[in-house]
Enzyme design. Structure first.
Site, PDB file in Angstrom:
ATOM      1  N   GLN A  71       2.494  -2.132  -8.618  1.00  9.75           N
ATOM      2  CA  GLN A  71       1.885  -1.112  -7.756  1.00  9.75           C
ATOM      3  C   GLN A  71       1.561   0.194  -8.485  1.00  9.75           C
ATOM      4  O   GLN A  71       0.827   1.018  -7.961  1.00  9.75           O
ATOM      5  CB  GLN A  71       2.810  -0.806  -6.571  1.00  9.75           C
ATOM      6  CG  GLN A  71       2.953  -1.965  -5.603  1.00  9.75           C
ATOM      7  CD  GLN A  71       3.935  -1.637  -4.502  1.00  9.75           C
ATOM      8  OE1 GLN A  71       5.120  -1.811  -4.683  1.00  9.75           O
ATOM      9  NE2 GLN A  71       3.448  -1.150  -3.377  1.00  9.75           N
ATOM     10  N   HIS A 124       9.348  -9.241  -0.397  1.00  7.92           N
ATOM     11  CA  HIS A 124       8.113  -8.450  -0.374  1.00  7.92           C
ATOM     12  C   HIS A 124       7.816  -7.877  -1.772  1.00  7.92           C
ATOM     13  O   HIS A 124       6.708  -8.008  -2.289  1.00  7.92           O
ATOM     14  CB  HIS A 124       8.251  -7.326   0.669  1.00  7.92           C
ATOM     15  CG  HIS A 124       7.103  -6.376   0.712  1.00  7.92           C
ATOM     16  ND1 HIS A 124       6.317  -6.195   1.835  1.00  7.92           N
ATOM     17  CD2 HIS A 124       6.596  -5.533  -0.229  1.00  7.92           C
ATOM     18  CE1 HIS A 124       5.368  -5.307   1.566  1.00  7.92           C
ATOM     19  NE2 HIS A 124       5.523  -4.878   0.323  1.00  7.92           N
ATOM     20  N   GLU A 125       8.836  -7.262  -2.379  1.00  7.15           N
ATOM     21  CA  GLU A 125       8.623  -6.627  -3.695  1.00  7.15           C
ATOM     22  C   GLU A 125       8.273  -7.657  -4.765  1.00  7.15           C
ATOM     23  O   GLU A 125       7.392  -7.430  -5.592  1.00  7.15           O
ATOM     24  CB  GLU A 125       9.857  -5.828  -4.129  1.00  7.15           C
ATOM     25  CG  GLU A 125      10.145  -4.596  -3.292  1.00  7.15           C
ATOM     26  CD  GLU A 125       8.913  -3.771  -2.977  1.00  7.15           C
ATOM     27  OE1 GLU A 125       8.039  -3.616  -3.852  1.00  7.15           O
ATOM     28  OE2 GLU A 125       8.797  -3.292  -1.835  1.00  7.15           O
ATOM     29  N   CYS A 164       3.559  -1.491   3.478  1.00  4.43           N
ATOM     30  CA  CYS A 164       3.521  -1.468   2.016  1.00  4.43           C
ATOM     31  C   CYS A 164       2.847  -0.181   1.559  1.00  4.43           C
ATOM     32  O   CYS A 164       1.822   0.215   2.123  1.00  4.43           O
ATOM     33  CB  CYS A 164       2.738  -2.680   1.513  1.00  4.43           C
ATOM     34  SG  CYS A 164       2.606  -2.761  -0.268  1.00  4.43           S
ATOM     35  N   LEU A 165       3.401   0.442   0.531  1.00  6.32           N
ATOM     36  CA  LEU A 165       2.811   1.687   0.024  1.00  6.32           C
ATOM     37  C   LEU A 165       1.391   1.456  -0.498  1.00  6.32           C
ATOM     38  O   LEU A 165       0.593   2.383  -0.537  1.00  6.32           O
ATOM     39  CB  LEU A 165       3.686   2.275  -1.092  1.00  6.32           C
ATOM     40  CG  LEU A 165       5.091   2.711  -0.654  1.00  6.32           C
ATOM     41  CD1 LEU A 165       5.912   3.130  -1.869  1.00  6.32           C
ATOM     42  CD2 LEU A 165       5.019   3.844   0.359  1.00  6.32           C
ATOM     43  N   GLY A 176      10.861   0.398  -1.388  1.00  6.58           N
ATOM     44  CA  GLY A 176      10.735  -0.497  -2.530  1.00  6.58           C
ATOM     45  C   GLY A 176       9.427  -0.245  -3.251  1.00  6.58           C
ATOM     46  O   GLY A 176       8.459   0.240  -2.643  1.00  6.58           O
ATOM     47  N   HIS A 221       4.804  -8.932  -5.031  1.00  7.70           N
ATOM     48  CA  HIS A 221       3.890  -8.054  -5.780  1.00  7.70           C
ATOM     49  C   HIS A 221       3.772  -8.489  -7.241  1.00  7.70           C
ATOM     50  O   HIS A 221       2.714  -8.379  -7.854  1.00  7.70           O
ATOM     51  CB  HIS A 221       4.391  -6.606  -5.766  1.00  7.70           C
ATOM     52  CG  HIS A 221       4.036  -5.839  -4.534  1.00  7.70           C
ATOM     53  ND1 HIS A 221       2.745  -5.570  -4.170  1.00  7.70           N
ATOM     54  CD2 HIS A 221       4.810  -5.248  -3.592  1.00  7.70           C
ATOM     55  CE1 HIS A 221       2.743  -4.858  -3.046  1.00  7.70           C
ATOM     56  NE2 HIS A 221       3.984  -4.651  -2.667  1.00  7.70           N
TER      57      HIS A 221
HETATM   58 NI    NI Z   1       4.584  -3.539  -1.020  1.00  4.69          NI
END
Ligand code: NI
Length: 184
Positions: free
Chosen positions: A52, A149-150, A107-108, A47, A153
């Site tokens: 991000q 989660h997404e 998370c990235l 995701g 953000h």
């Molecule tokens: Ni994330």
């Protein structure tokens, strides 16, 4: 195909609250979405939120299938590229289950950190697709986790914000140090 730079915590831009997307989508927004998908698969991740990649718009892409155990099994243990790309625009939860579920999240934007997080086990989501059509559906399991989660953000919230203060400060110290070393 364009890979965008993924912002790494700590970075103030990850704390921005994203604004709504207007329709019809402009070519610019369409290309941001394409880049987000490319960037997610390249990372690789399941995701990615526009926040991000430094774009403060309420958009996220997910593909919770391509790394799932089931899909890997069918593909001889290897991840599958782009098997179920989803684009979520202006997402909004209209219901959250009172029952909680615990999943290990990463998370990235928060590299090398994997921690258990408690979240509502199921959610009802309303969102728009790329044509501006509104949809509503229920999600549970890993998909419910990934969506929560997404979309966190998009409000400037990271999964580590949901951990104990002690854990948060340890993670912040480690990643600040990591960032300094990389910038040297
Ligand atoms: Ni994330």
């Amino acid at each position: 195909m364009a890979i965008r730079e993924i912002l790494i915590y700590p970075d103030d831009r990850l704390r921005e609250v994203a604004g709504p997307v207007e329709f019809p989508l402009t070519d610019e927004v369409r290309s941001i979405i394409q880049d987000m998908a490319d960037t997610m698969y390249d990372a690789p991740g399941v995701g990615l939120a526009a926040t991000q990649v430094g774009v403060p718009l309420r958009i996220a892409v997910t593909d919770t299938d391509w790394r799932s155990e089931e899909v890997r099994h069918e593909n001889g243990g290897e991840p599958v590229a782009a098997c179920n790309l989803k684009v979520w625009i202006n997402p909004e939860f209209t219901w959250r289950d009172a029952g909680m579920a615990t999943w290990e999240e990463g998370c990235l934007s928060v590299p090398e950190v994997y921690e258990d997080v408690d979240r509502p086990a199921a959610v009802r989501l309303r969102w728009q697709d790329m044509d501006g059509e509104t949809h509503e559906a229920d999600f549970e399991g890993f998909q419910a986790v990934a969506l929560q989660h997404e979309f966190d953000h998009l409000d400037g919230v990271l999964f580590i914000d949901r951990l104990s203060r002690l854990k948060q400060s340890m993670i912040k110290k480690r990643l600040t140090k990591r960032k300094k070393l990389q910038n040297q």
